[in-house]
Enzyme design. Structure first.
Site, PDB file in Angstrom:
ATOM      1  N   LYS A   1     -21.177 -53.478  -4.970  1.00 49.84           N
ATOM      2  CA  LYS A   1     -20.316 -53.658  -3.750  1.00 49.84           C
ATOM      3  C   LYS A   1     -18.950 -54.285  -3.828  1.00 49.84           C
ATOM      4  O   LYS A   1     -18.811 -54.816  -4.936  1.00 49.84           O
ATOM      5  CB  LYS A   1     -21.301 -54.260  -2.805  1.00 49.84           C
ATOM      6  CG  LYS A   1     -22.496 -53.625  -2.384  1.00 49.84           C
ATOM      7  CD  LYS A   1     -23.083 -54.506  -1.290  1.00 49.84           C
ATOM      8  CE  LYS A   1     -24.361 -54.015  -0.934  1.00 49.84           C
ATOM      9  NZ  LYS A   1     -24.961 -54.682   0.386  1.00 49.84           N
TER      10      LYS A   1
ATOM     11  N   PHE B   1     -25.297 -57.424  12.684  1.00 49.21           N
ATOM     12  CA  PHE B   1     -24.462 -57.445  11.596  1.00 49.21           C
ATOM     13  C   PHE B   1     -23.681 -56.125  11.180  1.00 49.21           C
ATOM     14  O   PHE B   1     -23.061 -55.933  10.188  1.00 49.21           O
ATOM     15  CB  PHE B   1     -25.482 -57.930  10.242  1.00 49.21           C
ATOM     16  CG  PHE B   1     -26.303 -56.979   9.977  1.00 49.21           C
ATOM     17  CD1 PHE B   1     -26.335 -55.892   8.735  1.00 49.21           C
ATOM     18  CD2 PHE B   1     -27.539 -57.502  10.308  1.00 49.21           C
ATOM     19  CE1 PHE B   1     -27.470 -55.240   8.623  1.00 49.21           C
ATOM     20  CE2 PHE B   1     -28.798 -56.816   9.919  1.00 49.21           C
ATOM     21  CZ  PHE B   1     -28.567 -55.623   9.025  1.00 49.21           C
TER      22      PHE B   1
ATOM     23  N   ARG C   1     -35.124 -52.385  -7.474  1.00 46.83           N
ATOM     24  CA  ARG C   1     -35.052 -53.429  -6.347  1.00 46.83           C
ATOM     25  C   ARG C   1     -35.407 -54.668  -6.927  1.00 46.83           C
ATOM     26  O   ARG C   1     -35.222 -55.748  -6.417  1.00 46.83           O
ATOM     27  CB  ARG C   1     -36.174 -52.998  -5.338  1.00 46.83           C
ATOM     28  CG  ARG C   1     -35.578 -51.788  -4.563  1.00 46.83           C
ATOM     29  CD  ARG C   1     -36.373 -51.168  -3.587  1.00 46.83           C
ATOM     30  NE  ARG C   1     -36.685 -52.087  -2.539  1.00 46.83           N
ATOM     31  CZ  ARG C   1     -35.610 -52.419  -1.377  1.00 46.83           C
ATOM     32  NH1 ARG C   1     -34.708 -51.646  -1.567  1.00 46.83           N
ATOM     33  NH2 ARG C   1     -36.068 -53.207  -0.555  1.00 46.83           N
TER      34      ARG C   1
ATOM     35  N   THR D   1     -32.576 -59.217  -0.092  1.00 47.43           N
ATOM     36  CA  THR D   1     -31.356 -59.156   0.372  1.00 47.43           C
ATOM     37  C   THR D   1     -30.735 -60.513   0.582  1.00 47.43           C
ATOM     38  O   THR D   1     -29.443 -60.690   0.263  1.00 47.43           O
ATOM     39  CB  THR D   1     -31.580 -58.555   2.128  1.00 47.43           C
ATOM     40  OG1 THR D   1     -31.974 -57.451   1.675  1.00 47.43           O
ATOM     41  CG2 THR D   1     -30.215 -58.430   2.530  1.00 47.43           C
TER      42      THR D   1
ATOM     43  N   ARG E   1     -28.728 -60.721  -7.568  1.00 54.68           N
ATOM     44  CA  ARG E   1     -28.445 -61.271  -6.116  1.00 54.68           C
ATOM     45  C   ARG E   1     -28.258 -62.872  -6.002  1.00 54.68           C
ATOM     46  O   ARG E   1     -27.235 -63.365  -6.006  1.00 54.68           O
ATOM     47  CB  ARG E   1     -29.125 -60.590  -5.096  1.00 54.68           C
ATOM     48  CG  ARG E   1     -28.649 -59.158  -4.447  1.00 54.68           C
ATOM     49  CD  ARG E   1     -29.744 -58.516  -3.664  1.00 54.68           C
ATOM     50  NE  ARG E   1     -28.993 -57.467  -2.908  1.00 54.68           N
ATOM     51  CZ  ARG E   1     -29.741 -56.600  -2.281  1.00 54.68           C
ATOM     52  NH1 ARG E   1     -30.941 -56.787  -2.067  1.00 54.68           N
ATOM     53  NH2 ARG E   1     -29.189 -55.616  -1.861  1.00 54.68           N
TER      54      ARG E   1
ATOM     55  N   ASN F   1     -23.900 -59.353  -0.926  1.00 55.82           N
ATOM     56  CA  ASN F   1     -24.846 -59.588  -1.837  1.00 55.82           C
ATOM     57  C   ASN F   1     -24.645 -58.673  -3.039  1.00 55.82           C
ATOM     58  O   ASN F   1     -25.626 -58.380  -3.664  1.00 55.82           O
ATOM     59  CB  ASN F   1     -25.936 -59.308  -0.951  1.00 55.82           C
ATOM     60  CG  ASN F   1     -26.511 -58.021  -0.571  1.00 55.82           C
ATOM     61  OD1 ASN F   1     -25.527 -57.197  -0.439  1.00 55.82           O
ATOM     62  ND2 ASN F   1     -27.522 -57.883   0.056  1.00 55.82           N
TER      63      ASN F   1
ATOM     64  N   HIS G   1     -26.577 -52.846  -4.018  1.00 52.89           N
ATOM     65  CA  HIS G   1     -27.491 -52.065  -3.113  1.00 52.89           C
ATOM     66  C   HIS G   1     -28.224 -51.018  -3.672  1.00 52.89           C
ATOM     67  O   HIS G   1     -28.000 -50.835  -5.060  1.00 52.89           O
ATOM     68  CB  HIS G   1     -26.376 -51.095  -2.171  1.00 52.89           C
ATOM     69  CG  HIS G   1     -27.366 -50.132  -1.248  1.00 52.89           C
ATOM     70  ND1 HIS G   1     -28.061 -50.409  -0.334  1.00 52.89           N
ATOM     71  CD2 HIS G   1     -27.695 -48.818  -1.547  1.00 52.89           C
ATOM     72  CE1 HIS G   1     -28.646 -49.150   0.195  1.00 52.89           C
ATOM     73  NE2 HIS G   1     -28.390 -48.376  -0.682  1.00 52.89           N
TER      74      HIS G   1
HETATM   75  P1  CMP Z   1     -28.098 -53.661   1.563  1.00 55.56           P
HETATM   76  O1  CMP Z   1     -29.427 -53.751   0.490  1.00 55.56           O
HETATM   77  O2  CMP Z   1     -26.878 -52.630   1.033  1.00 55.56           O
HETATM   78  O3  CMP Z   1     -28.485 -53.006   3.004  1.00 55.56           O
HETATM   79  C1  CMP Z   1     -28.140 -53.245   4.475  1.00 55.56           C
HETATM   80  C2  CMP Z   1     -26.924 -54.464   4.018  1.00 55.56           C
HETATM   81  O4  CMP Z   1     -26.740 -55.112   5.208  1.00 55.56           O
HETATM   82  C3  CMP Z   1     -27.369 -55.410   3.292  1.00 55.56           C
HETATM   83  O5  CMP Z   1     -27.462 -54.907   1.781  1.00 55.56           O
HETATM   84  C4  CMP Z   1     -26.518 -56.620   3.492  1.00 55.56           C
HETATM   85  O6  CMP Z   1     -25.261 -56.270   2.653  1.00 55.56           O
HETATM   86  C5  CMP Z   1     -26.432 -56.261   4.845  1.00 55.56           C
HETATM   87  N1  CMP Z   1     -27.197 -57.167   5.577  1.00 55.56           N
HETATM   88  C6  CMP Z   1     -28.614 -57.201   5.590  1.00 55.56           C
HETATM   89  N2  CMP Z   1     -29.223 -58.239   6.710  1.00 55.56           N
HETATM   90  C7  CMP Z   1     -28.031 -58.826   6.963  1.00 55.56           C
HETATM   91  C8  CMP Z   1     -27.856 -59.934   7.748  1.00 55.56           C
HETATM   92  N3  CMP Z   1     -28.834 -60.525   8.209  1.00 55.56           N
HETATM   93  N4  CMP Z   1     -26.737 -60.414   7.808  1.00 55.56           N
HETATM   94  C9  CMP Z   1     -25.454 -59.865   7.222  1.00 55.56           C
HETATM   95  N5  CMP Z   1     -25.551 -58.968   6.491  1.00 55.56           N
HETATM   96  C10 CMP Z   1     -26.925 -58.261   6.332  1.00 55.56           C
END
Ligand code: CMP
Length: 135
Positions: A9, A57, A85, A91, A102, A112, A115
């Site tokens: 990312k 978000f 994963r 996450t 992460r 984070n 993905h």
């Molecule tokens: P990703 O695995 O790419 O899938 C969805 C993305 O949304 C996640 O990683 C984060 O970058 C973002 N995300 C998920 N939950 C939250 C949250 N509670 N607050 C902010 N960003 C989030």
């Protein structure tokens, strides 16, 4: 052999963590089937994350994911979806195990660093998004 879709990312690209993350990918026995460097438009980011539409978000996530270049990768190995994963961790980096990407690299829940597709069906859809016809 299974395929998954990974993204390095914008927060990780900006902090020059691409090399170390790709090195972890290779050390964990993934083959890189395809790789693409691009910057998503806000429209593309909104489409990619459409299942999160309506969540608090979402708008911020779309802005962040279109804020700079990212690397999308097709990763290949046995159990690729689950193994990627596991290597990423959950996450929320605060809840991630010490050896996960992460925990090591993420800034916060949104920024984070990486993905991964959450199932083989999602992986197929996300690979098509980045590498399919008209991608
Ligand atoms: P990703 O695995 O790419 O899938 C969805 C993305 O949304 C996640 O990683 C984060 O970058 C973002 N995300 C998920 N939950 C939250 C949250 N509670 N607050 C902010 N960003 C989030």
């Amino acid at each position: 052999m299974e395929q998954t879709l990974a993204i390095i990312k914008p927060d990780a690209v900006q902090r020059q963590l691409v090399g170390v993350i790709i090195s972890e990918i290779e050390m964990n026995r993934f083959a890189i089937g395809a790789i693409r460097v691009l910057r998503l438009s806000a429209d593309q980011a909104a489409r990619f994350y459409r299942e999160h539409q309506g969540k608090p978000f979402y708008e911020s996530l779309v802005a962040y994911m279109s804020s700079g270049q990212l690397f999308s990768l097709v990763l290949e190995r046995d159990q690729a979806v689950d193994e990627w994963r596991r290597l990423m961790g959950p996450t929320d980096p605060a809840k991630a195990g010490p050896l996960t990407l992460r925990r090591r690299f993420a800034i916060d829940m949104q920024r984070n660093s990486v993905h991964g597709a959450d199932s083989p069906a999602t992986a197929a859809r996300e690979i098509d998004f980045f590498f399919g016809e008209g991608a």
